[in-house]
Every structure is written in C-alpha cells, then in structure tokens.
Design a protein around this motif. Structure first.
Motif, PDB file in Angstrom:
ATOM      1  N   UNK A 132       0.831  -1.197   0.000  1.00  0.00           N
ATOM      2  CA  UNK A 132       0.000   0.000   0.000  1.00  0.00           C
ATOM      3  C   UNK A 132       0.867   1.250   0.000  1.00  0.00           C
ATOM      4  N   UNK A 133       1.919   1.237   0.784  1.00  0.00           N
ATOM      5  CA  UNK A 133       2.832   2.377   0.820  1.00  0.00           C
ATOM      6  C   UNK A 133       3.515   2.561  -0.539  1.00  0.00           C
ATOM      7  N   UNK A 134       3.898   1.478  -1.171  1.00  0.00           N
ATOM      8  CA  UNK A 134       4.501   1.571  -2.503  1.00  0.00           C
ATOM      9  C   UNK A 134       3.505   2.093  -3.527  1.00  0.00           C
ATOM     10  N   UNK A 135       2.256   1.684  -3.422  1.00  0.00           N
ATOM     11  CA  UNK A 135       1.255   2.189  -4.358  1.00  0.00           C
ATOM     12  C   UNK A 135       0.963   3.668  -4.116  1.00  0.00           C
ATOM     13  N   UNK A 136       1.026   4.101  -2.861  1.00  0.00           N
ATOM     14  CA  UNK A 136       0.838   5.514  -2.572  1.00  0.00           C
ATOM     15  C   UNK A 136       1.973   6.347  -3.156  1.00  0.00           C
ATOM     16  N   UNK A 137       3.169   5.791  -3.148  1.00  0.00           N
ATOM     17  CA  UNK A 137       4.300   6.507  -3.718  1.00  0.00           C
ATOM     18  C   UNK A 137       4.225   6.581  -5.242  1.00  0.00           C
ATOM     19  N   UNK A 138       3.540   5.632  -5.852  1.00  0.00           N
ATOM     20  CA  UNK A 138       3.494   5.620  -7.308  1.00  0.00           C
ATOM     21  C   UNK A 138       2.283   6.355  -7.875  1.00  0.00           C
ATOM     22  N   UNK A 139       1.160   6.327  -7.186  1.00  0.00           N
ATOM     23  CA  UNK A 139      -0.047   6.959  -7.730  1.00  0.00           C
ATOM     24  C   UNK A 139      -0.922   7.456  -6.579  1.00  0.00           C
ATOM     25  N   UNK A 140      -1.422   8.649  -6.723  1.00  0.00           N
ATOM     26  CA  UNK A 140      -2.211   9.267  -5.661  1.00  0.00           C
ATOM     27  C   UNK A 140      -3.584   8.669  -5.463  1.00  0.00           C
ATOM     28  N   UNK A 141      -4.102   7.962  -6.450  1.00  0.00           N
ATOM     29  CA  UNK A 141      -5.439   7.383  -6.322  1.00  0.00           C
ATOM     30  C   UNK A 141      -5.489   6.243  -5.312  1.00  0.00           C
ATOM     31  N   UNK A 142      -4.351   5.760  -4.889  1.00  0.00           N
ATOM     32  CA  UNK A 142      -4.319   4.668  -3.915  1.00  0.00           C
ATOM     33  C   UNK A 142      -4.808   5.114  -2.545  1.00  0.00           C
ATOM     34  N   UNK A 143      -4.973   6.424  -2.353  1.00  0.00           N
ATOM     35  CA  UNK A 143      -5.453   6.952  -1.071  1.00  0.00           C
ATOM     36  C   UNK A 143      -6.840   6.409  -0.747  1.00  0.00           C
ATOM     37  N   UNK A 144      -7.602   6.071  -1.761  1.00  0.00           N
ATOM     38  CA  UNK A 144      -8.975   5.611  -1.542  1.00  0.00           C
ATOM     39  C   UNK A 144      -9.071   4.155  -1.099  1.00  0.00           C
ATOM     40  N   UNK A 145      -7.957   3.470  -0.985  1.00  0.00           N
ATOM     41  CA  UNK A 145      -8.004   2.053  -0.588  1.00  0.00           C
ATOM     42  C   UNK A 145      -8.651   1.865   0.780  1.00  0.00           C
ATOM     43  N   UNK A 146      -8.407   2.783   1.697  1.00  0.00           N
ATOM     44  CA  UNK A 146      -9.014   2.678   3.023  1.00  0.00           C
ATOM     45  C   UNK A 146     -10.535   2.635   2.924  1.00  0.00           C
ATOM     46  N   UNK A 147     -11.100   3.522   2.115  1.00  0.00           N
ATOM     47  CA  UNK A 147     -12.551   3.530   1.944  1.00  0.00           C
ATOM     48  C   UNK A 147     -13.045   2.262   1.269  1.00  0.00           C
ATOM     49  N   UNK A 148     -12.278   1.758   0.327  1.00  0.00           N
ATOM     50  CA  UNK A 148     -12.650   0.517  -0.352  1.00  0.00           C
ATOM     51  C   UNK A 148     -12.649  -0.656   0.631  1.00  0.00           C
ATOM     52  N   UNK A 149     -11.685  -0.688   1.523  1.00  0.00           N
ATOM     53  CA  UNK A 149     -11.639  -1.759   2.529  1.00  0.00           C
ATOM     54  C   UNK A 149     -12.853  -1.698   3.460  1.00  0.00           C
ATOM     55  N   UNK A 150     -13.255  -0.496   3.830  1.00  0.00           N
ATOM     56  CA  UNK A 150     -14.439  -0.331   4.678  1.00  0.00           C
ATOM     57  C   UNK A 150     -15.688  -0.799   3.928  1.00  0.00           C
ATOM     58  N   UNK A 151     -15.803  -0.441   2.663  1.00  0.00           N
ATOM     59  CA  UNK A 151     -16.968  -0.842   1.864  1.00  0.00           C
ATOM     60  C   UNK A 151     -17.004  -2.350   1.690  1.00  0.00           C
ATOM     61  N   UNK A 152     -15.863  -2.963   1.465  1.00  0.00           N
ATOM     62  CA  UNK A 152     -15.811  -4.424   1.323  1.00  0.00           C
ATOM     63  C   UNK A 152     -16.260  -5.100   2.607  1.00  0.00           C
ATOM     64  N   UNK A 153     -15.791  -4.602   3.745  1.00  0.00           N
ATOM     65  CA  UNK A 153     -16.240  -5.172   5.018  1.00  0.00           C
ATOM     66  C   UNK A 153     -17.740  -5.010   5.204  1.00  0.00           C
ATOM     67  N   UNK A 154     -18.264  -3.866   4.805  1.00  0.00           N
ATOM     68  CA  UNK A 154     -19.707  -3.633   4.926  1.00  0.00           C
ATOM     69  C   UNK A 154     -20.498  -4.592   4.040  1.00  0.00           C
ATOM     70  N   UNK A 155     -20.031  -4.774   2.808  1.00  0.00           N
ATOM     71  CA  UNK A 155     -20.738  -5.658   1.883  1.00  0.00           C
ATOM     72  C   UNK A 155     -20.615  -7.132   2.255  1.00  0.00           C
ATOM     73  N   UNK A 156     -19.557  -7.484   2.931  1.00  0.00           N
ATOM     74  CA  UNK A 156     -19.380  -8.867   3.367  1.00  0.00           C
ATOM     75  C   UNK A 156     -20.088  -9.133   4.691  1.00  0.00           C
TER      76      UNK A 156
END
Length: 69
Positions: A10-34
């Motif tokens: 995740x840290x490497x993806x943040x260093x390469x592209x700024x859109x990786x910031x949304x991963x936290x929200x995606x993880x929360x949504x996945x937990x909600x849907x599961x």
C-alpha cells in the motif's frame, strides 16, 4: 504477516499513484458488503494503519498541488 505485506504494498502504491489513497474507503466498503460486524475490535484496528497512511499521503498531495499552483 499478511497485514504487514499489504501495508508495504500500500505504501509503494501511494508513492506511485495518488489514487491509492482511496483504498481505506474501499476496505471499509468491502467489510460492509461482506456483512462483517464493525463492533469487532480486530476489524477496526487492522484498518487504522491504512487510514493513517491515507491521510498522510492525502495531505502531502494537497500541499504539493497548492504549492505548485
């Protein structure tokens, strides 16, 4: 062990592209849907490092864009 690897990648993806910031929200949504319960401390605690890194890199990105004009 998997959380450490995911944080490293995740840290490497943040260093390469700024859109990786949304991963936290995606993880929360996945937990909600599961249908996992947010009352479990383990689920909340394992997401905190992702939140901290997302906020840190998000603030850095905003500062860099305002500095650049």
């Amino acid at each position: 062990k998997f959380i450490i690897f995911s944080l490293i990648f995740f840290c490497l993806s943040l260093l390469s592209k700024g859109q990786a910031v949304t991963l936290f929200l995606v993880l929360i949504i996945i937990d909600y849907l599961m249908n996992s319960s947010f009352t479990k401390k383990k689920i909340i605690i394992e997401k905190i490092p992702f939140l901290i890194l997302s906020l840190l890199f998000g603030i850095i990105a905003i500062k860099a864009q305002t500095y650049e004009g």
